[in-house]
Design a protein around this motif. Structure first.
Motif, PDB file in Angstrom:
ATOM      1  N   GLU A 170       0.851  -1.197   0.000  1.00 48.77           N
ATOM      2  CA  GLU A 170       0.000   0.000   0.000  1.00 48.77           C
ATOM      3  C   GLU A 170       0.886   1.247   0.000  1.00 48.77           C
ATOM      4  OE1 GLU A 170      -3.236  -0.096   2.879  1.00 48.77           O
ATOM      5  OE2 GLU A 170      -3.067   2.071   3.128  1.00 48.77           O
ATOM      6  N   GLU A 195      -4.784   3.538  -1.981  1.00 44.00           N
ATOM      7  CA  GLU A 195      -5.654   4.311  -1.092  1.00 44.00           C
ATOM      8  C   GLU A 195      -5.823   5.736  -1.629  1.00 44.00           C
ATOM      9  OE1 GLU A 195      -5.298   3.792   3.104  1.00 44.00           O
ATOM     10  OE2 GLU A 195      -5.759   5.889   3.527  1.00 44.00           O
ATOM     11  N   HIS A 201      -3.933   8.515   0.202  1.00 49.54           N
ATOM     12  CA  HIS A 201      -2.481   8.422   0.008  1.00 49.54           C
ATOM     13  C   HIS A 201      -2.091   8.983  -1.362  1.00 49.54           C
ATOM     14  CE1 HIS A 201      -2.183   4.862   3.089  1.00 49.54           C
ATOM     15  NE2 HIS A 201      -2.717   5.943   3.587  1.00 49.54           N
ATOM     16  N   ASP A 257     -11.048   2.265   4.533  1.00 51.72           N
ATOM     17  CA  ASP A 257     -10.033   2.715   5.491  1.00 51.72           C
ATOM     18  C   ASP A 257     -10.401   4.164   5.830  1.00 51.72           C
ATOM     19  OD1 ASP A 257      -7.890   3.201   7.019  1.00 51.72           O
ATOM     20  OD2 ASP A 257      -6.363   2.620   5.563  1.00 51.72           O
TER      21      ASP A 257
HETATM   22 CO    CO Z   1      -4.921   2.223   4.159  1.00 56.50          CO
END
Ligand code: CO
Ligand code: XUL
Length: 437
Positions: free
Chosen positions: A230, A266, A269, A337
């Protein structure tokens, strides 16, 4: 059923419904692009935000007092698990995801910690016998405890490296025991604060050694979940090694790891890396490494990871466009998330937040599927690159051209004509689809 007494099973009621505890767009059985919405979207609840998050921020303590917070230690862990399966059933989600330390507390020793985990994993297996909800992915927390102050696999302290190996070994055994679909590596504190005290080469070599050991051990024990990395550019360290999808792909290629990993992209991110969500999804997709998604959204006015529930339909539509073009997410899914804001502190907010996220992605799926059906962007792109289908363009892409032949062409070819890229018009067309479907 005792933790969320004010909430019943969440049903699909359609776009006209005024019931906050109902889906307006997510209709699990409805077919979109050849699969049910449930199969296309593969929603997952993040254990950490939903069951261990308390709304605390750097300026104040938690606001979210949950029923299980009256308890401590293993009693609290067991209550959380019971509450989790109540929420999964009421939300009707097919998956959840967790870190080792979300589900069971650390003991005084690693042995004790592993025993705590074993107890909870056995209980989790029991719940899973009668529940439809499976584990999308598990991972380990190698960032919260002070022992990880200098990193995990990229630490300067070999004892910490060994501890992390033991922790991931247990994580892979957990994955095998529970049949998790994926195992995620998010590089928590894998990064640096200053190069003045950092052996960059050793840290990256060690990270690769660690990943090879994980690949080898999974093979040895027959864990068949997909490995995901990730990416995130910063936070908690100033410079995270897994900066973005392209950086991670270069790392995997350099260290001969690229056959073993895909990406868990993500949204927040991506924006921290000064990309957008679609960029990271596209970059992964066209390189054959789009594995799974952490479905959230950031705040463009803030420079940190706010982990908000996704509600921006523009983003969910373009994300679902990439996912559909990828042929779906395979073993991956859409993992929330994400956490309700500090002010949304009531247990009901956990449901309302998930409903908002699930409906936003369901709507995105429908619009994206229509965009693909009508080949909206495909036609535009096909036309835009038309010059490579014939003449000199065809010679370039078929490898027949070189600098001499291209110079000869350029010398006699004047004037050069360009066509408009029509960005504003394309965005207006996208808006029409968002409003119509
Ligand atoms: Co995450
Ligand atoms: C942190 C983050 C993690 C990973 C799992 O920013 O996204 O929760 O998803 O460790």
């Amino acid at each position: 059923m005792k933790y969320f007494n004010n909430v019943g099973k969440i049903a699909y009621e359609g776009a006209k419904s005024k019931n906050p505890f109902a889906f307006k767009y997510y209709n699990p059985e409805e077919l979109v692009a050849g699969k049910t919405m449930e199969e296309q979207l593969r929603f997952s609840v993040a254990y950490w935000h939903t069951f261990t998050g308390d709304g605390s921020d750097p300026f104040g303590s938690g606001t979210m007092l949950r029923p299980w917070d009256k308890l401590t230690g293993m009693d609290q862990a067991k209550a959380r698990l019971e509450a989790a399966f109540e929420l999964f059933e009421k939300l009707n989600v097919p998956f959840f995801a967790f870190h080792d330390r979300d589900i069971a507390p650390e003991g005084d020793t690693l042995q004790e910690t592993n025993e705590n985990l074993d107890t909870i994993i056995a209980l989790m297996k029991e719940y899973m016998k009668t529940s439809k909800t499976k584990v999308l992915w598990n991972t380990v927390n190698m960032f919260s405890h002070p022992r990880f102050v200098h990193g995990a696999a990229t630490t300067c302290n070999a004892d910490v490296f060994a501890y992390c190996a033991a922790q991931v070994k247990k994580g892979l055994e957990t994955g095998k025991e529970l049949g998790t679909e994926n195992y995620v590596f998010w590089g928590g504190r894998e990064g640096y604060e200053t190069l003045l005290n950092t052996d960059l080469t050793l840290e990256l070599d060690n990270l690769a050694r660690f990943m090879h050991m994980a690949v080898d051990y999974a093979k040895e024990i027959g864990y068949t979940g997909q490995f995901l990395i990730e990416p995130k550019p910063k936070e908690p360290t100033k410079h995270q090694y897994d900066f973005d999808a392209q950086t991670v792909m270069a790392f995997l290629s350099k260290y001969d790891l690229k056959d073993h990993f895909k990406m868990n992209i993500e949204a927040n991110h991506a924006t921290l890396a000064a990309h957008n969500f679609q960029h990271e999804l596209r970059m992964s997709r066209v390189n054959g490494v789009l594995g799974s998604v952490d479905a959230n959204q950031g705040d463009t006015m803030l420079g940190w990871d706010t982990d908000e529930f996704p509600t921006d339909l523009y983003e969910t539509t373009l994300a679902m466009y990439e996912i559909l073009k990828n042929g779906g997410l395979g073993k991956g899914g859409l993992n929330f998330d994400a956490k309700p804001r500090r002010g949304s502190f009531e247990p009901e907010d956990l449901f309302l937040a998930h409903i908002a996220g699930m409906d936003s992605f369901a709507k995105g799926l429908k619009v994206a599927s229509k965009l693909i059906e009508d080949q909206v962007f495909e036609k535009i792109i096909d036309d835009r690159y038309g010059s490579f289908k014939e003449g000199i363009g065809l010679e370039i892409i078929s490898g027949k051209a070189n600098f001499r032949t291209l110079e000869a062409y350029a010398l006699q070819n004047k004037p050069i004509n360009n066509k408009s890229g029509r960005q504003e018009n394309i965005k207006a067309i996208l808006n029409q689809y968002l409003l119509e479907f």
